[in-house]
Design a protein around this motif. Sequence first.
Motif, short mmCIF file in Angstrom:
data_model
loop_
_atom_site.label_atom_id
_atom_site.label_comp_id
_atom_site.label_asym_id
_atom_site.label_seq_id
_atom_site.Cartn_x
_atom_site.Cartn_y
_atom_site.Cartn_z
N ARG A 176 40.86 57.48 -10.44
CA ARG A 176 39.52 57.04 -10.05
C ARG A 176 39.85 55.56 -9.89
NH1 ARG A 176 34.41 59.93 -11.15
NH2 ARG A 176 33.65 58.02 -10.79
N GLU A 177 41.03 54.76 -10.20
CA GLU A 177 41.23 53.52 -10.28
C GLU A 177 40.73 52.74 -8.80
OE1 GLU A 177 44.69 50.23 -10.90
OE2 GLU A 177 45.24 52.12 -10.96
N ALA A 178 41.31 53.51 -7.70
CA ALA A 178 41.09 53.14 -6.43
C ALA A 178 39.66 52.79 -6.02
CB ALA A 178 41.73 53.85 -5.26
N GLU A 179 38.55 53.64 -6.60
CA GLU A 179 37.29 53.34 -6.19
C GLU A 179 36.34 52.83 -7.25
OE1 GLU A 179 35.00 57.41 -7.58
OE2 GLU A 179 36.76 57.89 -6.68
N PHE A 180 37.04 52.62 -8.65
CA PHE A 180 36.16 52.14 -9.48
C PHE A 180 35.64 50.72 -9.38
CE2 PHE A 180 35.43 50.28 -14.03
CZ PHE A 180 34.22 51.33 -14.22
N SER A 181 36.27 49.88 -8.51
CA SER A 181 35.85 48.62 -8.52
C SER A 181 34.78 48.42 -7.38
CB SER A 181 37.07 47.67 -7.99
OG SER A 181 37.85 47.50 -9.11
N ASN A 182 34.58 49.51 -6.48
CA ASN A 182 33.59 49.33 -5.45
C ASN A 182 32.13 48.90 -5.69
OD1 ASN A 182 35.43 50.50 -3.62
ND2 ASN A 182 34.58 52.57 -3.72
#
Length: 294
Positions: A176-182
């Motif tokens: 989920r790292e790629a989407e977590f900062s969204n």
Amino acid sequence: MISNDTTLKEEFKIFYKEHPTKNFEDLVEKFAIFGGVGWGEIDTSKPSYELIEKLILKDYHYIRNDVSDITGGAPLYHALLSAVAMGDGKTHSSYKRAKLEKEVGDNAVSELVERGIIRVEKPKKEFTSWSNNEKIDNKLYFTTPFLRFWFAFVSPLFKGIRDGDYTEVKKRWQNREAEFSNLIFTQLSHELLKENFAKEDPLVEISSYWDKNAEFDIFAKTQSGKTILGSTKYTNAKVKKSELTRLQELAKKAGIDADIYVIVAKKGFSSELKALKGQNLRLLTLKNFAKLVE
């Protein structure tokens, strides 16, 4: 924890002052994890998981006690907070994920709002084709980035962490790292737009927008009555002209007559899209976030 009266922009500015860097991608990603809490020094250039393990997981017992003091420690509240952290924040889906009846969920939300842990955002109904008796879900947002991280990656996996086994956390983070900062990127984009329009035509409101036909990351009204719609793209690809077309088609579907479109992108824009930039199309990137920490 930073005071509940502190705005997200102020939290971001504090975080920058404590951990100065010219790399705003690193800053946003680390702020999404550690924001709202005083940590001492954090090397924002280091991989996120390395910092998570060192600063959070290895200090789990100490931090857990602090978090329980803030939340009251009730399993019901923790189930709901994890549901909000892992999902889209809408009340119906959050209650379903937490296995709560509506009345129980509503009462829990009231208590968590009172404690300053989450805030409620209500939908804009003036543009929708919904009849008055149709229900559009509210959205729930954490007031502190760190608490969102905790209830997404730590609280639901506490048994392994308690026993010193971080395997599940690492796996969930990698997935989920790629989407977590969204979400933080979108919320900081709102703050940036407040700054950008302050002298030209101040914003009287800004939020996300959702109805049964469309969702927008950015919905704003200016003092002169203009409507702004936009999207935020926290991806490693340049945003193309097709994104503007998508926004225009969605606006038509939702019955919103937008005066200005805004796109905020992590990695910038195609030449074709940049050629359309003007008063009615604003294009912003991570570099513009420097304005938030001046």
